[in-house]
Enzyme design. Structure first.
Site, mmCIF file in Angstrom:
data_model
loop_
_atom_site.group_PDB
_atom_site.id
_atom_site.type_symbol
_atom_site.label_atom_id
_atom_site.label_comp_id
_atom_site.label_asym_id
_atom_site.label_seq_id
_atom_site.Cartn_x
_atom_site.Cartn_y
_atom_site.Cartn_z
ATOM 1 C CG ASP A 510 -2.271 -6.112 1.946
ATOM 2 O OD1 ASP A 510 -3.173 -5.195 2.036
ATOM 3 O OD2 ASP A 510 -2.653 -7.163 2.109
ATOM 4 C CD GLU A 513 -6.536 -1.016 4.424
ATOM 5 O OE1 GLU A 513 -6.067 -0.825 3.304
ATOM 6 O OE2 GLU A 513 -6.255 -1.708 5.472
#
Length: 926
Positions: A510, A513
């Site tokens: 997770d 980005e």
């Protein structure tokens, strides 16, 4: 300077282009005059436009400004390509004309809406000229030159054009700096050894101004025409535009919206960003690939291999503009001609997805906020108590000590090793979350992951050469540099240390980005053109560093400016590799951030959605888009992540989610639980039943994943992939198919007991009863009480199903039930891939069974094309045949008479077959 043209799909390509042929094209020769409109028509058009503008100016109080030159007035609104795309700037006539562009002000739109550009390119805006073009063994090489500078700094005056006719259905066009190397995406792509012999496309060029014209030979359809606007290639601004042959365009992720993109002045930004899925925002992943349906049902795809911040502007011409702020223009074009083939051809370039373990296709349960391992365990026991299928139990960051990777909360999660042991005893698996941000505040010597990463120099660095410090869940953090191979080894060692205490089965990566609760770093970002480039695409937050790290951060392979969109891919690659080395079995990784080729290493979930009906709908376009992107293992958080779900919403969502390729119910902290056990008996039963239906279909689903792994087939599939000639299917995104055979029509609205869905032309059979529906290609209203999900089997299909158990391990030992859905001609076909469900490379090593089922002339045959010992462990128990027009007098199994049943709805069933899967057989009805 010659003018840009709008070429239609019917206009001959002989105007101002050079045809690619067998003979070499002489260097610098063959410039053809543009196809000018007849002079009388041109004068009339100019006069009419001038009069119209003058009248409008008087009526509107003069807001159009002074009368414009004919070259501006002749550009229709839909064909105005934006010359001043900067956001947060009020474009004035002065600003516009300083760039040499046309300015026509349009009426203002509602806030946040885009419209016709006020500032657009005139027909004679300076571009590149094709100075030479020569044949090569694989295609052509050319030189482009720009005589006049454009308006972004560091224009590149000489460009190299490389064209490779890689296959008959794949064309590779690359434009880069002719003199200096530039950053290119470090992605393994195929290198062909010979030129395509019979391409189904023809390629032509405009010499001055330079442009590409690509046509489909069979239809003459113009797929690309880049003469519609100038090519701009500066150091930090690359732009190329094209006309499109239709408005039916899909892909270009990751975004929330309908599956079919709007071309009504719609700009899609590609820059990985941590934000709850919201319309118009750039989301977690970047996928610069689109699929377009052409009139007549053909399809093609275009992939721009570029990882820099980018936006794609769509306009109603129809037209498209690519804008990137780095790298090169490296295009692959896939000619199909049908949409399934386009996606297969795309994956031949980026790589086919990994074969998941069978247990990955079971039902997964997670939440942030279990509170303890005992609470987690209690949920697992409740699921078992109600005999609700479950394969995976997950934990979010609350299992960690202070939210630090590779640690365990020794108080609240002390029993986690025992829980994992219990899961394994019951044939279940454990998955945990990991983030790439490594806590940097622990006393030296107390937190090995940071100390060792620092010692080996494995973190992203500032321009000053020190670790860039941001803030994520544990507080101040450094960020692992997965572009460095040494980081992969460090990641493996950390996972090995944790696995020794908690033997996990899969990993959930997770925040990759990468996400940062600060903008840039604790010290902000330094001045300079990496963090503040001459042009910033329309990213959320208006800055490349918004809620991520500085673009100027240094990584082993390049600067973060170039690698940002690859961060999740590189982490997934490291994580999958580590899992293989630790467990020796197929890895299971689910990642939030993704990039092309990610399917080779991980699946994806659609992020932090909300417990709302519209979020449930949007999950369907999401999973269909990722099917296009070569990441078939995809799903959304069932019942919604944030907010509080309702029993009705969660029931309907469990029904839909049972048909996500990746099915996980996940919930945030401080909200009521939403696993199936907490609802009323009626809702709980409905959820259990639909999960049992999923588990019964696992042999079919697993075979679809094998075909995805082998040749790039999609698993969750848009209807138009199977019915490209039916235009009514091109906009459908509230239904989808599994493979070519199973149609899923979920309820996506509250308070209803029916659903309207489209059934393409042909016979469809109710999955549960076998009753048939003959459709002419129409919308049909279907009964859908709360406990029912509509499933239909397409005629001509054979689905391998299985008696479901509560885990994939139990299910795979149960007898198979083959469901035959006869076509109107009495034929059907299906197949089954079978292996041990978890070993590496079973297909590649031959450790599998592959069985083909076929029906013709009232004879069902099972043909074993490849066998392994695993097939001896399962039997075929039942054969159901839908659409048998009249009652048989007898049924013969391998020539021997066999009892059967036949119902009024034309369903023939033969039970108690008891045939081993590895044995071929035939069954005839007379």
């Amino acid at each position: 300077m010659k003018s840009y043209q709008k070429l239609t799909t019917t206009q001959p390509a002989a105007c101002r282009v050079e045809e690619e042929g067998a003979a070499p094209i002489p260097s610098g020769r063959g410039k053809l005059a543009p196809c000018w409109v007849g002079s009388g028509l041109l004068v009339a058009a100019v006069l009419l436009s001038t009069i119209t503008v003058w009248v409008l100016r008087q009526v509107s109080g003069g807001w159009l400004g002074p009368i414009l030159p004919p070259k501006c007035l002749l550009v229709p609104e839909s064909h105005r390509f934006d010359c001043y795309p900067e956001r947060r700037v009020v474009v004035t006539q002065e600003l516009c004309e300083s760039r040499g562009c046309c300015f026509i002000q349009s009426p203002p739109l509602a806030e946040g809406k885009q419209g016709v550009p006020w500032c657009f390119y005139p027909s004679d805006f300076p571009s590149y000229t094709l100075e030479s073009l020569n044949q090569t063994a694989l295609g052509m090489v050319g030189l482009l030159a720009r005589r006049e500078k454009a308006y972004y700094p560091r224009d590149i005056e000489k460009l190299r054009l490389d064209v490779e006719f890689e296959t008959d259905t794949r064309l590779h066009i690359k434009i880069t700096d002719a003199a200096n190397p530039r950053y290119e995406v470090p992605l393994d792509v195929p290198h062909v050894m010979k030129r395509a012999e019979n391409p189904i496309y023809s390629l032509n060029f405009s010499w001055d101004p330079f442009g590409v014209l690509l046509q489909r030979k069979a239809t003459g359809t113009v797929l690309l025409n880049t003469t519609v606007a100038p090519l701009i290639f500066a150091d930090q601004f690359l732009q190329i535009s094209t006309s499109l042959p239709s408005k039916f365009l899909y892909g270009l992720g990751e975004h929330r919206g309908s599956f079919l993109h709007s071309l009504d002045w719609n700009t899609l930004t590609l820059w990985a960003r941590d934000v709850s899925p919201t319309e118009s925002f750039n989301l977690y992943g970047a996928h610069p690939f689109y699929l377009l349906m052409e009139e007549g049902g053909d399809a093609h795809g275009v992939f721009l291999l570029n990882s820099n911040a980018m936006e794609v502007a769509l306009q109603p011409a129809p037209g498209l503009t690519w804008r990137s702020i780095g790298g090169v223009l490296d295009f692959y074009i896939f000619l199909g001609p049908d949409p399934n083939m386009v996606i297969q051809q795309y994956q031949q370039v980026i790589g086919f997805p990994a074969m998941p373990p069978l247990w990955a296709l079971g039902f997964h349960l997670c939440r942030w906020g279990y509170g303890s391992s005992n609470d987690t365990w209690q949920t697992v026991r409740a699921m078992r108590n109600y005999q609700i299928p479950q394969d995976g139990q997950w934990n979010d960051i609350d299992y960690m000590d202070g939210y630090r990777d590779f640690t365990l909360d020794s108080q609240k999660f002390a029993s986690l090793p025992s829980l994992v042991e219990d899961l394994h005893k019951h044939g279940q698996r454990y998955v945990m979350i990991l983030d790439p941000g490594i806590s940097s505040t622990s006393p030296h010597g107390s937190y090995w992951p940071f100390d060792e990463g620092l010692r080996r120099g494995l973190f992203l660095n500032t321009t000053q050469g020190r670790p860039l410090i941001g803030q994520v869940w544990p507080g101040y953090t450094a960020f692992a540099d997965f572009s460095n191979p040494d980081t992969h080894q460090w990641w493996l060692e950390n996972l090995q240390h944790f696995y020794a205490h908690v033997p996990f089965d899969g990993l959930w990566i997770d925040m990759n980005e990468p996400s940062n609760f600060m903008d840039g770093s604790e010290d902000g970002c330094p001045p300079g053109e990496l963090d503040s480039p001459p042009y910033t695409p329309a990213v959320l937050g208006d800055s490349l560093s918004a809620k991520t790290v500085c673009a100027s951060a240094k990584q082993k392979a390049s600067v973060h400016y170039n690698l940002h969109n690859l961060y999740g891919l590189m982490e997934a690659k490291a994580t999958a590799s580590a899992l293989i080395q630790i467990r020796g079995k197929r890895p299971f990784v689910i990642s939030r951030s993704t990039f092309p080729s990610q399917g080779r290493y991980s699946g994806h979930w659609l992020g932090d959605n909300r417990s709302q009906w519209k979020d449930m709908y949007y999950s369907i376009p999401g999973l269909l888009s990722f099917s296009l992107f070569g990441i078939p293992l995809v799903g959304a958080d069932i019942c919604g992540f944030s907010g509080s779900t309702s029993e009705e919403l969660c029931t309907r969502w469990m029904q839909l989610g049972a048909f996500y390729p990746f099915a996980r119910n996940h919930n945030t902290q401080n909200e009521k639980a939403q696993d199936p056990t907490v609802f009323s008996p009626a809702a709980r039963t409905a959820m259990k039943d639909v999960l049992l239906t999923r588990y019964s279909l696992l042999p079919f689903l697993y075979t679809l994943f094998h075909r995805a792994h082998l040749q790039g087939d999609t698993v969750a599939r848009p209807l138009f992939f199977e019915f490209p000639g039916d235009v009514a299917t091109w906009e459908l995104d509230r239904q989808f198919l599994w493979g070519r055979s199973l149609l899923v029509t979920p309820v996506l609205e509250p308070g209803v007991d029916s659903v309207t869905g489209y059934l393409p032309q042909g016979t469809w059979y109710d999955f549960y009863t076998g009753s048939s529906v003959n459709s002419s290609g129409e919308m049909l209203k279907m009964s859908a009480p709360l406990e029912h999900l509509n499933l239909h089997i397409r005629e001509g299909s054979i689905l391998p199903t299985q008696k479901p158990g509560t885990t994939t391990e139990v299910t795979r030992g149960n007898p198979l039930h083959l469901i035959v859905a006869l076509s109107s001609h009495g034929t059907a076909w299906g197949d089954l891939f079978w292996d041990d469900g978890e070993s590496l490379d079973t297909f590649e090593q031959g450790n599998y069974s592959y069985v083909v089922f076929n029906v013709t002339q009232n004879i069902f045959t099972s043909s074993v094309l490849h066998a392994s010992t695993e097939a001896t462990k399962v039997t075929i128990g039942t054969l159901s045949i839908f659409g048998v027009q009249k009652p048989p007098s007898k049924v013969l199994l391998n020539g021997q008479e066999k009892p059967f049943s036949y119902l009024d709805n034309q369903v023939l069933t033969v039970s108690d077959l008891g045939i081993s899967l590895h044995q071929g057989f035939s069954l005839q009805w007379l």
